[in-house]
Scaffold this motif. Structure first.
Motif, short mmCIF file in Angstrom:
data_model
loop_
_atom_site.label_atom_id
_atom_site.label_comp_id
_atom_site.label_asym_id
_atom_site.label_seq_id
_atom_site.Cartn_x
_atom_site.Cartn_y
_atom_site.Cartn_z
N VAL A 70 1.77 21.15 -42.91
CA VAL A 70 1.71 22.55 -43.36
C VAL A 70 0.99 22.65 -44.71
CG1 VAL A 70 3.69 23.36 -42.03
CG2 VAL A 70 4.04 22.60 -44.35
N ALA A 71 1.15 21.65 -45.56
CA ALA A 71 0.45 21.68 -46.85
C ALA A 71 -1.08 21.67 -46.63
CB ALA A 71 0.87 20.49 -47.72
N LEU A 72 -1.54 20.88 -45.68
CA LEU A 72 -2.98 20.82 -45.41
C LEU A 72 -3.48 22.16 -44.87
CD1 LEU A 72 -3.24 17.21 -43.90
CD2 LEU A 72 -4.33 18.00 -46.03
N LEU A 73 -2.68 22.82 -44.03
CA LEU A 73 -3.08 24.12 -43.49
C LEU A 73 -3.15 25.17 -44.60
CD1 LEU A 73 -0.99 24.12 -40.18
CD2 LEU A 73 -3.49 24.05 -40.36
N LEU A 74 -2.20 25.13 -45.52
CA LEU A 74 -2.19 26.07 -46.63
C LEU A 74 -3.40 25.82 -47.55
CD1 LEU A 74 -0.25 28.30 -47.74
CD2 LEU A 74 0.85 26.52 -49.11
N ALA A 75 -3.64 24.55 -47.83
CA ALA A 75 -4.73 24.18 -48.74
C ALA A 75 -6.09 24.58 -48.17
CB ALA A 75 -4.69 22.68 -49.01
N ALA B 185 12.63 24.38 -33.69
CA ALA B 185 11.31 24.80 -34.20
C ALA B 185 10.23 23.87 -33.65
CB ALA B 185 11.28 24.86 -35.73
N ALA B 186 10.41 23.45 -32.41
CA ALA B 186 9.51 22.46 -31.79
C ALA B 186 8.07 22.97 -31.79
CB ALA B 186 9.97 22.17 -30.37
N GLY B 187 7.17 22.07 -32.11
CA GLY B 187 5.74 22.40 -32.07
C GLY B 187 5.23 23.12 -33.32
N ARG B 188 6.15 23.45 -34.26
CA ARG B 188 5.69 24.09 -35.51
C ARG B 188 5.16 22.99 -36.43
NH1 ARG B 188 8.49 29.17 -36.07
NH2 ARG B 188 6.97 29.64 -37.70
N PRO B 189 4.13 23.21 -37.21
CA PRO B 189 3.33 24.41 -37.23
C PRO B 189 2.43 24.51 -35.99
CG PRO B 189 2.36 22.75 -38.67
CD PRO B 189 3.64 22.19 -38.17
N ASP B 190 2.38 25.74 -35.39
CA ASP B 190 1.53 25.96 -34.22
C ASP B 190 0.29 26.77 -34.62
OD1 ASP B 190 2.52 28.49 -34.64
OD2 ASP B 190 3.92 28.43 -32.97
N GLU B 191 -0.44 27.28 -33.62
CA GLU B 191 -1.70 27.98 -33.95
C GLU B 191 -1.47 29.25 -34.75
OE1 GLU B 191 -4.36 28.56 -30.68
OE2 GLU B 191 -4.27 26.42 -30.19
N GLN B 192 -0.35 29.92 -34.42
CA GLN B 192 -0.01 31.14 -35.17
C GLN B 192 0.28 30.79 -36.64
OE1 GLN B 192 3.00 33.42 -33.06
NE2 GLN B 192 3.58 34.51 -34.92
N GLY C 246 -3.44 29.79 -43.36
CA GLY C 246 -4.80 29.99 -43.88
C GLY C 246 -4.86 31.28 -44.69
N ALA C 247 -4.24 32.35 -44.15
CA ALA C 247 -4.23 33.64 -44.84
C ALA C 247 -3.42 33.55 -46.13
CB ALA C 247 -3.66 34.72 -43.92
N PHE C 248 -2.28 32.87 -46.10
CA PHE C 248 -1.48 32.66 -47.32
C PHE C 248 -2.34 31.94 -48.38
CE2 PHE C 248 3.19 32.35 -45.53
CZ PHE C 248 3.13 33.67 -45.16
N GLY C 249 -3.05 30.93 -47.94
CA GLY C 249 -3.88 30.15 -48.86
C GLY C 249 -4.92 31.04 -49.54
N ASP D 151 17.72 28.04 -33.05
CA ASP D 151 16.48 27.97 -32.28
C ASP D 151 16.29 29.22 -31.42
OD1 ASP D 151 14.22 26.49 -32.05
OD2 ASP D 151 14.93 25.23 -30.41
N ALA D 152 17.25 30.15 -31.52
CA ALA D 152 17.22 31.31 -30.62
C ALA D 152 16.03 32.22 -30.89
CB ALA D 152 18.53 32.08 -30.74
N GLU D 153 15.65 32.37 -32.16
CA GLU D 153 14.47 33.20 -32.42
C GLU D 153 13.53 32.54 -33.43
OE1 GLU D 153 15.61 36.61 -35.50
OE2 GLU D 153 16.90 36.59 -33.72
N ARG D 154 12.28 32.95 -33.36
CA ARG D 154 11.25 32.34 -34.20
C ARG D 154 11.45 32.75 -35.67
NH1 ARG D 154 5.91 30.44 -33.38
NH2 ARG D 154 4.67 30.67 -35.26
N ARG D 155 11.54 31.76 -36.55
CA ARG D 155 11.60 32.05 -37.98
C ARG D 155 10.17 32.19 -38.51
NH1 ARG D 155 16.60 30.26 -39.94
NH2 ARG D 155 16.03 31.49 -41.76
N GLU D 156 10.01 33.03 -39.54
CA GLU D 156 8.66 33.25 -40.06
C GLU D 156 8.45 32.57 -41.42
OE1 GLU D 156 6.21 34.20 -38.38
OE2 GLU D 156 7.35 34.93 -36.67
N ASN D 157 7.22 32.15 -41.66
CA ASN D 157 6.85 31.59 -42.97
C ASN D 157 6.92 32.69 -44.02
OD1 ASN D 157 5.92 28.95 -41.92
ND2 ASN D 157 4.40 30.21 -40.86
N GLU D 158 7.24 32.30 -45.25
CA GLU D 158 7.34 33.29 -46.34
C GLU D 158 6.49 32.83 -47.53
OE1 GLU D 158 11.65 34.55 -47.14
OE2 GLU D 158 11.87 32.81 -45.83
#
Ligand code: FMN
Length: 252
Positions: free
Chosen positions: A19-24, A126-133, A139-142, A242-249
């Motif tokens: 996730v750090a690489l995606l943010l950067a 949270a399997a598969g996170r970080p995913d494409e979304q 990227g937008a946060f970065g 795991d019941a619902e998707r948590r969002e990045n903040e």
């Protein structure tokens, strides 16, 4: 913005690093990594012009004590920092505030903070996170962080969490080793805590092990695993998260 973001991470199973690489990627064209899992890593004094992204996982809603201990040897020297707490879908609780406080104490100016999702390294919620979304969002946060830094803002963000931090003293177990172990020694070589003796990779020193799951994740024979009853109990306890998707903040 500088051309290069420096990333300082503690990432035993690679989620915090990913996730750090995606943010950067949203912040600058180049990255340079510093690995806090490496017991040999030489602590650095950063330059006031540096932008340093510091990423680590939530362990029991806190920063891993090993990461804290190692980070205390690095000096911000006025560099601007982005604090990133990475968690496995349950909760990050005091991880982000602890990281932000620590960075300030080490001489960084914390200009942005983020709580980000990665697959839970023990129970795989949270399997598969970080995913494409996530990749698009990070990227937008970065880019938002880069815009703030470009504007020369000196304002530091308020981050969620409490003082005193919640108590967490670890989990009373170490990975078990099955007969599939060939003694290749990869786990001993890569263990951030040096808890696996080189000559005896089918054992684990419980006084050193931090249950970071790296040995379990990298064993080519899948010979290492947590005790099954503990794993089952944890899976049961964490399944509701795991019941619902948590969002990045993002906190700017
Ligand atoms: C010992 C331990 C404790 C953890 N505690 C939490 C927690 O309190 N909340 C949470 O959501 N995830 C928790 N996790 C999951 C990690 O925060 C998550 O999987 C993170 O991405 C691991 O980082 P890494 O892949 O860089 O090692 C824990 C994982 C471990 C190994």
């Amino acid at each position: 913005m500088p051309q290069t973001i420096k990333i300082l991470h503690f990432s035993p199973t690679g989620g915090a690093r990913r996730v750090a690489l995606l943010l950067a990627k949203g912040m600058a064209p180049n990255v340079r990594e510093y690995d806090l899992c490496d017991p040999q890593a030489e602590p650095t004094v950063f330059h006031p012009d540096d932008v340093v992204l510091v990423a680590g996982p939530a362990y029991g809603g806190r920063l891993p004590a090993m990461m804290t201990g190692r980070l205390k040897k690095w000096q911000g020297n006025g560099a601007r920092a982005v604090a990133a707490a990475v968690y496995g879908g349950r909760a990050y609780e005091d991880t982000l505030i602890e990281l932000s406080d620590l960075l300030r104490g080490q001489g960084f100016r914390v200009m942005a903070a983020a709580a980000l999702l990665a697959e839970h390294s023990i129970v795989h919620i949270a399997a598969g996170r970080p995913d494409e979304q996530d990749a698009r969002q990070l990227g937008a946060f970065g880019r938002q962080i880069a815009a703030k830094l470009d504007h020369g803002s000196q304002e530091e963000p308020a981050v969620p969490g409490s003082h005193p931090y919640k108590e967490w003293s670890g989990m009373p177990a170490v990975p078990q080793v099955s007969e599939a172990c060939t003694g290749c020694g990869l786990c001993a070589e890569k263990c951030p805590a040096r808890a696996i003796p080189t000559g005896q990779p089918d054992t684990t020193d419980p006084s050193r092990c931090i249950l970071c799951m790296r040995c379990v994740a990298i064993c080519p024979q899948q010979a290492r695993a947590l005790p099954a009853p503990m794993l089952e109990a944890l899976r049961g306890k964490l399944a509701p998260f795991d019941a619902e998707r948590r969002e990045n903040e993002l906190f700017l």
